[in-house]
Design an enzyme around this catalytic site. Structure first.
Site, PDB file in Angstrom:
ATOM      1  CE  LYS A 186      -4.033  -2.099   0.119  1.00  0.00           C
ATOM      2  NZ  LYS A 186      -3.898  -3.532   0.355  1.00  0.00           N
TER       3      LYS A 186
HETATM    4  C1  LIG Z   1      -5.148  -4.458   1.050  1.00  0.00           C
HETATM    5  C2  LIG Z   1      -6.629  -4.403   1.102  1.00  0.00           C
HETATM    6  C3  LIG Z   1      -7.355  -4.808   2.234  1.00  0.00           C
HETATM    7  C4  LIG Z   1      -6.744  -5.539   3.373  1.00  0.00           C
HETATM    8  O1  LIG Z   1      -5.684  -4.922   3.994  1.00  0.00           O
HETATM    9  P1  LIG Z   1      -4.568  -5.806   4.760  1.00  0.00           P
HETATM   10  O2  LIG Z   1      -3.818  -4.767   5.517  1.00  0.00           O
HETATM   11  O3  LIG Z   1      -3.730  -6.482   3.719  1.00  0.00           O
HETATM   12  O4  LIG Z   1      -5.278  -6.750   5.641  1.00  0.00           O
HETATM   13  C5  LIG Z   1      -8.726  -4.590   2.253  1.00  0.00           C
HETATM   14  N1  LIG Z   1      -9.360  -4.060   1.200  1.00  0.00           N
HETATM   15  C6  LIG Z   1      -8.698  -3.703   0.078  1.00  0.00           C
HETATM   16  C7  LIG Z   1      -9.464  -3.086  -1.048  1.00  0.00           C
HETATM   17  C8  LIG Z   1      -7.319  -3.879  -0.025  1.00  0.00           C
HETATM   18  O5  LIG Z   1      -6.684  -3.548  -1.147  1.00  0.00           O
END
Ligand SMILES: *Cc1c(COP(=O)(O)O)cnc(C)c1O
Length: 400
Positions: A186
């Site tokens: 992210k």
């Molecule tokens: C990455 C992501 C998540 C989950 O986040 P994590 O920190 O990996 O658990 C939830 N929703 C979307 C749209 C994502 O891209």
């Protein structure tokens, strides 16, 4: 795309401040921690950055969704509407709290189609979860208006959209609450981590207590062992090292977004030469966090040929219609109702009666659109040579 490209001296400095105290826990240890509260500071900084009144740090974006759904009172018997183009975590969280995910189509925004949302609301709908996919905003004002008329809270899954705004207002602040992920890919990363923002103090209080076994965090002579509890909870606590990294990363977020926007603009200008190309609709282009660049061709056949040329020229793009983690028809375990629970939960009741069946062809509009669409992830470190090479590859695809 991601914050891992810029981890450096600032993150190291922040981590050393935590290690200097030896306190890794966000609560307690008042004598030992020398006033260092990194998770608390990160929450405050993230709330200030997004303009939300409250922020609750948790262990992941998935945890953020679960804690938010729990705090909103969602559970068995409820339906939660989300979209068929998202990461699996969105519906995993809905199933995990005992509710049934209902999937809406996506439209030219590549996020929730408000018209299909309207069609899918029932008297069981307890929450609506639009997902700001690929760093750009959903048609969130329209979605919030539809939800508001039906009296249903909106949880914005903003996991991929830290730094994204509409008219200067951050995503995650339009609905009842918004969740973010700081996982390794992210834009803002803490390795693992998540955040929930809200302007509703009562909702934040519920989240704060739920994410920490129900601890009410009220000062009392017994310390943590003497704290009260209003309901059962779970453990989704962020640790101090994550809070420390988050502070360093947050300070870099607007610069990261600016760099991504510059790179995206270059590639978008080149892509405009593709015959019949169209770009995803955004409520406010200027507020794009620009982590990805999505473009659609007129028909699938053309998309396939363009993808081949781009790949052969060393500038491959992602087709999410083929991606098994982000698109409804590719979630074979969801469609099959595969689960480790011997009695079939959450797809079947303990007695064996099926609670929900997902048809593979339930989202024809999304499938048609995704088959025509390609996506470039935008990196922070893109050299001039790399950008020029991509522009040339795109030029070849344009002259097909
Ligand atoms: C990455 C992501 C998540 C989950 O986040 P994590 O920190 O990996 O658990 C939830 N929703 C979307 C749209 C994502 O891209």
């Amino acid at each position: 795309m991601p914050g891992y490209e810029v981890i450096g001296a600032e993150e190291r400095q922040q981590i050393m401040e935590v290690l200097a105290t030896g306190v890794l826990f966000r609560y307690e240890f008042a004598d030992q921690r020398q006033g260092v509260y990194k998770v608390r500071e990160f929450e405050q900084a993230f709330a200030d950055y997004t303009g939300a009144a409250h922020a609750q740090a948790v262990t992941s974006g998935t945890a953020a969704l679960k804690v938010a759904l729990r705090a909103l009172g969602v559970g068995p018997g409820d339906e939660v509407i989300t979209q068929g183009f998202t990461f699996v975590a969105t519906w995993e969280a809905i199933l995990e709290v005992g509710a049934i995910p209902v999937f809406a189509e996506i439209d030219q925004t590549l996020t929730m189609d408000p018209d299909d949302l309207s069609r899918k609301i029932t008297d069981k709908t307890a929450c609506i979860v639009p997902v700001h996919m690929l760093g750009a905003a959903a048609d969130i004002e329209k979605i919030v208006a539809i939800a508001g008329q039906a009296g249903i809270p909106v949880l914005e899954d903003s996991a991929q959209a830290a730094g994204c705004r509409i008219g200067g207002q951050h995503v995650g602040t339009f609905g009842a609450c918004g969740t973010f992920s700081f996982d390794p890919v992210k834009t803002l990363t803490t390795g693992e981590g998540g955040m929930i923002i809200t302007n509703d103090k009562g909702l934040w209080q519920d989240m704060s207590e739920y994410h920490d076994h129900g601890h009410d965090h009220a000062p009392n002579p017994g310390g943590r062992g003497g704290e009260g509890r209003r309901f059962i909870g779970d453990n989704y606590r962020m640790m101090e090292l994550q809070g420390a990294i988050g502070l360093a990363q947050l300070a870099k977020l607007d610069d990261m977004v600016a760099t991504q926007r510059a790179h995206k603009t270059r590639l978008k200008e080149a892509l405009a030469a593709l015959p019949g190309v169209s770009f995803r609709h955004q409520p406010d282009e200027a507020g794009d966090s620009a982590t990805f660049l999505a473009f659609s061709l007129g028909e699938e056949k053309h998309r396939v040929r363009v993808a081949e040329v781009l790949r052969d020229q060393g500038a491959p793009a992602i087709c999410f219609a083929d991606n098994t983690w982000h698109f409804y028809p590719r979630w074979e375990h969801l469609l099959a109702g595969s689960t480790k629970a011997a009695r079939g939960w959450p797809f079947a009741e303990p007695g064996g009666r099926r609670r929900v069946v997902y048809a593979p062809d339930a989202l024809p509009k999304s499938v048609e659109l995704m088959k025509r669409t390609l996506v470039y992830p935008i990196q922070l470190r893109m050299s001039e040579e790399r950008l020029q090479q991509m522009e040339q590859a795109i030029g070849k695809a344009a002259s097909l």
